[in-house]
Design an enzyme around this catalytic site. Structure first.
Site, short mmCIF file in Angstrom:
data_model
loop_
_atom_site.label_atom_id
_atom_site.label_comp_id
_atom_site.label_asym_id
_atom_site.label_seq_id
_atom_site.Cartn_x
_atom_site.Cartn_y
_atom_site.Cartn_z
N LYS A 50 33.91 56.98 -21.14
CA LYS A 50 34.55 55.67 -21.34
C LYS A 50 33.50 54.63 -21.74
O LYS A 50 33.73 53.82 -22.64
CB LYS A 50 35.29 55.25 -20.07
CG LYS A 50 36.52 56.11 -19.80
CD LYS A 50 37.08 55.97 -18.40
CE LYS A 50 38.21 56.96 -18.14
NZ LYS A 50 38.67 56.97 -16.75
N GLN A 94 37.35 54.56 -11.04
CA GLN A 94 37.50 55.99 -11.34
C GLN A 94 38.06 56.70 -10.11
O GLN A 94 37.47 56.64 -9.03
CB GLN A 94 36.15 56.59 -11.77
CG GLN A 94 36.24 58.00 -12.28
CD GLN A 94 37.12 58.14 -13.53
OE1 GLN A 94 37.03 57.36 -14.46
NE2 GLN A 94 38.01 59.12 -13.53
N ASP A 117 43.96 49.89 -16.41
CA ASP A 117 44.48 51.23 -16.15
C ASP A 117 45.98 51.19 -15.84
O ASP A 117 46.64 52.22 -15.79
CB ASP A 117 43.75 51.86 -14.94
CG ASP A 117 42.70 52.87 -15.39
OD1 ASP A 117 42.81 53.39 -16.52
OD2 ASP A 117 41.79 53.17 -14.58
#
Ligand code: NAD
Length: 289
Positions: A50, A94, A117
């Site tokens: 990412k 994460q 997200d």
């Protein structure tokens, strides 16, 4: 037909770069902060991907890495710091987090405006009610991929195997918002094959290699394989290879399918960058996404 997520992600990056340049002309450089706890190799790999993708597109990125033993309060403080930093437009945590940390509390600590997200209940609710919000990157990427290949979902019989809040559930919401007919299967589903055989579009997000076999699908189905599984392969220099949840023999019956790797995975990263640019654009207008 192969639904090539790698190629489409490259197209998305061209658009992201253009929008980053436009934002820079207005004095804003989009910024993403990735927060990782511990040293799980898969998490390290995903965060690395990412960050590199951001660098390639001109998005300022940083990784905040906390020790495996970090307390929930430390993680919350790190998030609050990024919530207040105007140069950070997107924050991602994460997952999975160590079991000592309550994932939901952590997700809810992220400012919904920076929740690229799309896991914060504010965005989950906005997406579910169809009024906006940041859609999670994997489902958003799946629909973008189907659109790219002209695969209309309206009125289609869509069966989703897997009901996690990261993959299966939000995928169901997005397909529903496109007027597909949805069935969501999970570990307690009694006769999985009964449902998967009805699918015109089958999305599998479970994490079990070979769960879906040729006998479980109908001719002409579109298969979206979200699963990412490492299996031992002594012929591979790394000692393993990555496969999805759908047995390769299913391709004989499918009209279209996503490869693993190279299908849904690259689209997920591309959508994260796109959401970050959207968050940066929204920071200029003050409009809620
Ligand atoms: P999860 O473990 O949170 O959820 C798995 C889901 O599958 C659950 O709803 C469970 O009920 C269901 N399930 C388990 N066994 C089943 C069975 N035998 N039959 C039917 N349903 C069953 O997993 P997750 O986070 O949703 O991830 C699923 C897979 O997708 C993993 O392989 C993960 O690595 C992958 N993934 C890939 C991407 C990507 O970008 N490519 C993104 C997210 C997740």
């Amino acid at each position: 037909m192969i639904l090539d997520g790698e190629s489409l992600a490259k197209k998305v990056y061209l658009d992201v770069k253009k929008r980053v340049a436009e934002l820079e002309e207005k004095g804003v450089r989009p910024g993403l902060c990735a927060i990782r706890v511990g040293s799980d190799p898969a998490s390290q790999l995903y965060v690395g991907k990412k960050i590199r993708a951001c660098e390639n597109c001109g998005i300022k990125s940083k990784a905040v890495i906390l020790d495996e033993t970090a307390e929930e309060s430390e993680l919350i403080s790190a998030i609050q710091k990024e919530n207040e930093d105007p140069s950070t437009h997107g924050i991602l945590i994460q997952l999975p987090l160590p079991s000592s940390i309550d994932t939901q509390i952590v997700i809810e600590a992220i400012s919904p405006k920076k929740d690229v997200d799309g896991f914060h209940p504010f965005n989950v609710g906005r997406v579910a009610t169809g009024v906006g919000g940041f859609p999670p990157c994997t489902p958003k990427g799946i629909l973008r991929l189907l659109d790219e290949y002209g695969l209309d979902v309206r009125g289609k019989e869509v069966v989703i195997v897997g009901a996690s809040r990261i993959a299966g559930r939000p995928t169901a919401e997005l397909f529903l918002s496109r007027m597909a007919t949805i069935t969501v299967c999970h570990i307690e589903t009694k006769d999985l094959a009964f449902h998967t055989r009805r699918a015109e579009i089958l999305v599998v997000a479970v994490g079990r290699p070979g769960l879906i076999t040729k006998e479980m699908i109908s001719q002409g189905v579109v298969i979206v394989d979200v699963g990412v599984n490492r299996i031992i392969d002594s012929n591979n220099p790394r000692g393993f290879r990555v496969v999805g949840d759908v047995a390769p023999s299913c391709r004989e019956r499918a009209y279209a399918w996503t490869p693993v790797p190279g299908g849904v995975g690259p689209m997920t990263v591309a959508m994260l960058l796109e959401n970050t640019v959207i968050a940066a654009e929204a920071s200029l207008t003050g409009i809620t996404v």
